[in-house]
Design a protein around this motif. Structure first.
Motif, PDB file in Angstrom:
ATOM      1  N   ARG A 136       0.407  -4.563   4.103  1.00  0.00           N
ATOM      2  CA  ARG A 136      -0.672  -4.674   5.083  1.00  0.00           C
ATOM      3  C   ARG A 136      -0.610  -5.980   5.884  1.00  0.00           C
ATOM      4  NH1 ARG A 136      -5.445  -1.646   4.628  1.00  0.00           N
ATOM      5  NH2 ARG A 136      -5.469  -0.043   3.016  1.00  0.00           N
ATOM      6  N   GLN A 137      -0.325  -7.098   5.193  1.00  0.00           N
ATOM      7  CA  GLN A 137      -0.342  -8.384   5.883  1.00  0.00           C
ATOM      8  C   GLN A 137       0.882  -8.561   6.791  1.00  0.00           C
ATOM      9  OE1 GLN A 137      -1.262  -8.170   2.479  1.00  0.00           O
ATOM     10  NE2 GLN A 137      -3.351  -8.143   3.301  1.00  0.00           N
ATOM     11  N   ASN A 139     -10.204  -2.146  14.374  1.00  0.00           N
ATOM     12  CA  ASN A 139      -9.923  -2.005  12.945  1.00  0.00           C
ATOM     13  C   ASN A 139      -8.485  -1.538  12.707  1.00  0.00           C
ATOM     14  OD1 ASN A 139     -12.470  -2.699  11.662  1.00  0.00           O
ATOM     15  ND2 ASN A 139     -13.271  -0.879  12.690  1.00  0.00           N
ATOM     16  N   SER A 157     -11.152   4.043   5.313  1.00  0.00           N
ATOM     17  CA  SER A 157     -10.801   4.755   4.084  1.00  0.00           C
ATOM     18  C   SER A 157     -11.209   6.220   4.126  1.00  0.00           C
ATOM     19  CB  SER A 157     -11.446   4.074   2.880  1.00  0.00           C
ATOM     20  OG  SER A 157     -12.861   4.101   2.987  1.00  0.00           O
ATOM     21  N   GLN A 167       0.828  -1.194   0.000  1.00  0.00           N
ATOM     22  CA  GLN A 167       0.000   0.000   0.000  1.00  0.00           C
ATOM     23  C   GLN A 167       0.866   1.248   0.000  1.00  0.00           C
ATOM     24  OE1 GLN A 167      -3.638   0.659   0.191  1.00  0.00           O
ATOM     25  NE2 GLN A 167      -2.557   2.473  -0.521  1.00  0.00           N
ATOM     26  N   ARG A 199       2.575  -6.016   8.011  1.00  0.00           N
ATOM     27  CA  ARG A 199       2.512  -4.888   8.944  1.00  0.00           C
ATOM     28  C   ARG A 199       3.851  -4.187   9.128  1.00  0.00           C
ATOM     29  NH1 ARG A 199      -1.021  -8.801  11.118  1.00  0.00           N
ATOM     30  NH2 ARG A 199      -3.184  -8.095  11.097  1.00  0.00           N
ATOM     31  N   LEU A 257      -5.537   3.384   6.815  1.00  0.00           N
ATOM     32  CA  LEU A 257      -5.377   1.950   6.614  1.00  0.00           C
ATOM     33  C   LEU A 257      -6.539   1.189   7.233  1.00  0.00           C
ATOM     34  CD1 LEU A 257      -1.554   1.385   7.258  1.00  0.00           C
ATOM     35  CD2 LEU A 257      -2.761   1.262   5.077  1.00  0.00           C
ATOM     36  N   ALA A 258      -7.128   1.766   8.275  1.00  0.00           N
ATOM     37  CA  ALA A 258      -8.263   1.136   8.957  1.00  0.00           C
ATOM     38  C   ALA A 258      -9.602   1.629   8.435  1.00  0.00           C
ATOM     39  CB  ALA A 258      -8.167   1.384  10.458  1.00  0.00           C
ATOM     40  N   GLU A 283      -6.170  -4.534  13.274  1.00  0.00           N
ATOM     41  CA  GLU A 283      -6.185  -5.488  12.166  1.00  0.00           C
ATOM     42  C   GLU A 283      -5.464  -4.954  10.936  1.00  0.00           C
ATOM     43  OE1 GLU A 283     -10.245  -6.432  11.506  1.00  0.00           O
ATOM     44  OE2 GLU A 283     -10.480  -7.512  13.409  1.00  0.00           O
ATOM     45  N   SER A 284      -5.363  -3.637  10.799  1.00  0.00           N
ATOM     46  CA  SER A 284      -4.854  -3.061   9.553  1.00  0.00           C
ATOM     47  C   SER A 284      -3.360  -2.742   9.579  1.00  0.00           C
ATOM     48  CB  SER A 284      -5.626  -1.773   9.217  1.00  0.00           C
ATOM     49  OG  SER A 284      -5.339  -0.752  10.163  1.00  0.00           O
ATOM     50  N   GLN A 285      -2.754  -2.672  10.780  1.00  0.00           N
ATOM     51  CA  GLN A 285      -1.358  -2.243  10.864  1.00  0.00           C
ATOM     52  C   GLN A 285      -0.770  -2.642  12.212  1.00  0.00           C
ATOM     53  OE1 GLN A 285      -1.514   2.365  11.242  1.00  0.00           O
ATOM     54  NE2 GLN A 285      -3.550   1.694  10.617  1.00  0.00           N
TER      55      GLN A 285
END
Length: 303
Positions: free
Chosen positions: A73-74, A122, A106, A55, A76, A103-104, A125-127
């Motif tokens: 993202r995955q 959120n 938009s 990203q 981190r 990232l969590a 989970e995103s970072q």
């Protein structure tokens, strides 16, 4: 009237499709670096990066772009951060760590934000979050180091976890820190214009290492600079280091010595965290093999 029902259904579906695309393009988390190209030589980001899973982030603080990061993202962690080096006008700030809201969410603010005491799920989970580094035996390693930035605002902006990778203390406070200081000295002594720096992380070849089962640990750190305008008369010992030069540093003292040899005379604390300096094309060959990407870091090799 079935045909009207079908028409309204189609309009509704089209509206939802447009809304989904609209979410993708809002804010400072984008599909490319078009908002912050000034941090790249010739306004051209590295070529050959397979962007699947990555990203682009135009790192924004106090309503101004400060640098750019390519974030996974995955895993981190960022693949790299790109910035313009300068001389700090003050000390390393003692500030709160931040995260990237978009990232969590938009539609969140485009500004990086300090972590709250209660972190939204959120965001988790995103970072990466601060709890990931607790009791991990890893420091928070800057890719864009704060002391490579002039103003306090620019230095504070580097304290976002989207600019951070898990780095062993022996590397972070030892040979890698020495490399960062050396690059800055070369910038001040020999560059007559901007110096573009890209610093990144290199994963393990055969197995992913994690902290907290969430954040990927790099086996090596890497960095390269591009100084297209430099002094005509360079000392002989640095001539081959312009306009570009690069380096790879060990983040695992037990790694093989194929990429970076170990100096057995190094101090025990830093033994195994050695840094090997090298020409740009050597680094790009290493990255191409390890990442399976034909990466070109600087347009035209900074020529």
């Amino acid at each position: 009237m079935p045909h009207l029902h079908n028409m309204y259904s189609s309009i509704g579906a089209l509206f939802l499709l447009f809304s989904w695309f609209d979410c993708l393009v809002l804010g400072e988390v984008h599909q490319d670096f078009s908002k912050c190209l000034d941090f790249f030589y010739m306004r051209t980001p590295p070529m050959g990066v397979n962007v699947a899973g990555y990203q682009p982030i135009c790192q924004r603080y106090e309503n101004q772009y400060r640098f750019a990061s390519m974030y996974h993202r995955q895993h981190r962690i960022p693949l790299y951060s790109a910035y313009l080096i300068s001389s700090a006008d003050g000390k390393r700030p003692n500030c709160m760590w931040m995260y990237e809201p978009q990232l969590a969410f938009s539609r969140a603010s485009p500004e990086m934000k300090p972590f709250d005491n209660q972190v939204d799920q959120n965001v988790i989970e995103s970072q990466a979050v601060l709890a990931d580094y607790n009791n991990s035996n890893y420091t928070k390693g800057h890719l864009n180091p704060s002391m490579h930035q002039r103003t306090r605002e620019d230095r504070v902006a580097t304290f976002t976890l989207t600019n951070i990778v898990p780095q062993k203390m022996g590397s972070n406070s030892g040979p890698w820190n020495n490399l960062e200081k050396k690059v800055q000295r070369k910038f001040k002594a020999f560059c007559e214009g901007p110096m573009y720096v890209i610093t990144g992380a290199m994963p393990y070849a055969n197995d992913t290492h994690w902290i907290n089962n969430r954040v990927s640990v790099p086996e090596y750190m890497w960095s390269a600079y591009c100084c297209p305008s430099y002094k005509a008369k360079l000392p002989r010992n640095v001539r081959q280091q312009f306009p570009t030069y690069a380096a790879v540093g060990r983040n695992d003292r037990n790694s093989s010595e194929e990429i970076v040899p170990v100096n057995p005379k190094a101090k025990s604390l830093h033994l195994g965290y050695d840094v090997r300096e090298m020409p740009l094309d050597t680094l790009e060959s290493i990255l191409a093999q390890r990442l399976a990407m034909p990466i070109s870091l600087f347009e035209g090799q900074c020529q």
